[in-house]
Motif scaffolding. Structure first.
Motif: not given
Length: 370
Positions: A346-352
């Motif tokens: 979830q954080q990786s998706c938010t990051m990009y």
């Protein structure tokens, strides 16, 4: 200068700058700056030269980002997510939520920024600064607080105060009476005084209010029908899948084959395949094949394969064909499996800047255009 053992050549060093391919974005081709007017397919777009106003088709593989989208300040946009403390990540998400409505605009006016700043309870100059940082790096990591380092678990308010804030938001703010954020802050301070709890800073309270999702906000404040119409998809049609990579859907399934070992030809098992499909074009954008059951790793490998160009993959597997699919999707649509709900994914998706959307429980998968 690198030592003699380092064979890397700066001239051929891979660039990690992100190319923003969407309508309205600025890109560069042959030292000419273009504004993207139309996305034709996975390989080409129509661009209008900023200086001359002339339009022409452009190959995406030949485009370059405009300006330097590298790391700003001390924070590298590609830093390991594990290095980011929970509280710092929460601040970055709150700031991203504040500027998100302004990101889609090519150049939001002063009036729009002032209205948004007033709505989220921050200074206009601060909102401008957050917007500039995000547009410079195209990642939520740009909004991490500029401190000496990212440490885990720093900056949390006492659990008693957190409980008061959550209780007031649920029982006071999310009601049909629709009190303002200012009134909600006052109510939190009043409740803290009554309960003998040290009150959090008003900015912290506003951040918690900003964390409330739009769907929850609409439902709690008396707009259930509006929330239903906006967030409940029409069966059989996927909303907003209007162009390639607007939405990709990922799912897992056991493959309907039995693999055998090379020596004795004995059955081994049925492999699992994680498949990513573009809803608009119905084209497979990436996959991951493994004997291991679905996990966070298989999801990550599938997304990576989906985003990266396929030329090297085709050469490696001696496939005489084209697979012109690559790029960061706007939205990833998944079921409610634990592999998709991991914090890291979830954080990786938010990051990009990828909007991760979960399919409502007990509803069939949505379909793209026919």
């Amino acid at each position: 200068m690198s030592d003699s053992g380092d064979m890397q050549n700066p001239e051929f060093e891979a660039s990690r700058k992100r190319l923003d391919v969407q309508v309205g974005a600025l890109v560069k081709s042959e030292n000419v700056i273009y504004r993207i007017e139309q996305i034709i397919d996975f390989e080409s777009v129509v661009g209008t030269a900023v200086e001359t106003g002339r339009s022409r088709p452009l190959r995406i593989l030949e485009l370059q980002p405009v300006g330097d989208n590298g790391a700003a300040g001390k924070h590298d946009s590609h830093s390991d997510l594990a290095e980011i403390g929970d509280s710092d990540w929460k601040v970055a998400e709150t700031r991203f939520a504040a500027i998100q409505p302004l990101i889609v605009a090519f150049s939001p006016g002063r009036r729009e920024v002032e209205l948004r700043a007033k709505e989220v309870g921050v200074d206009t100059a601060t909102l401008y600064r957050w917007l500039q940082k995000y547009k410079g790096m195209k990642t939520v990591a740009a909004l991490i607080p500029q401190k000496s380092g990212w440490t885990q678990g720093r900056g949390r308010i006492p659990i008693q105060a957190e409980a008061v804030v959550a209780d007031v938001i649920k029982k006071y703010y999310l009601t049909p009476q629709r009190p303002t954020a200012t009134k909600t802050v006052e109510e939190v301070l009043r409740q803290c005084q009554l309960r003998g709890v040290e009150p959090p800073h008003p900015t912290t309270i506003r951040s918690r209010i900003a964390d409330v999702s739009e769907k929850e906000r609409l439902r709690g404040r008396g707009f259930k029908e509006k929330a239903k119409n906006k967030f409940l998809p029409v069966p059989g049609h996927f909303p907003n899948a209007d162009f390639p990579l607007a939405v990709i859907q990922i799912d897992h399934t056991p493959v309907d084959i039995i693999l055998v070992d090379d020596t004795y030809r004995k059955p081994i098992n049925r492999p699992w395949i994680s498949l990513a499909m573009d809803i608009n074009s119905r084209m497979i954008t990436g996959y991951y094949l493994s004997f291991d059951p679905p996990s966070e790793t298989s999801v990550a490998m599938c997304v990576a394969h989906s985003i990266l160009p396929k030329d090297d993959w085709l050469l490696l597997h001696k496939v005489d064909a084209t697979w012109p699919v690559w790029g960061v999707p706007k939205k990833i649509y998944v079921d409610n499996g634990a592999d998709f709900r991991s914090d890291n994914f979830q954080q990786s998706c938010t990051m990009y800047g990828i909007n991760l959307e979960f399919r409502p429980v007990k509803t069939p998968p949505l379909r793209g255009p026919h």
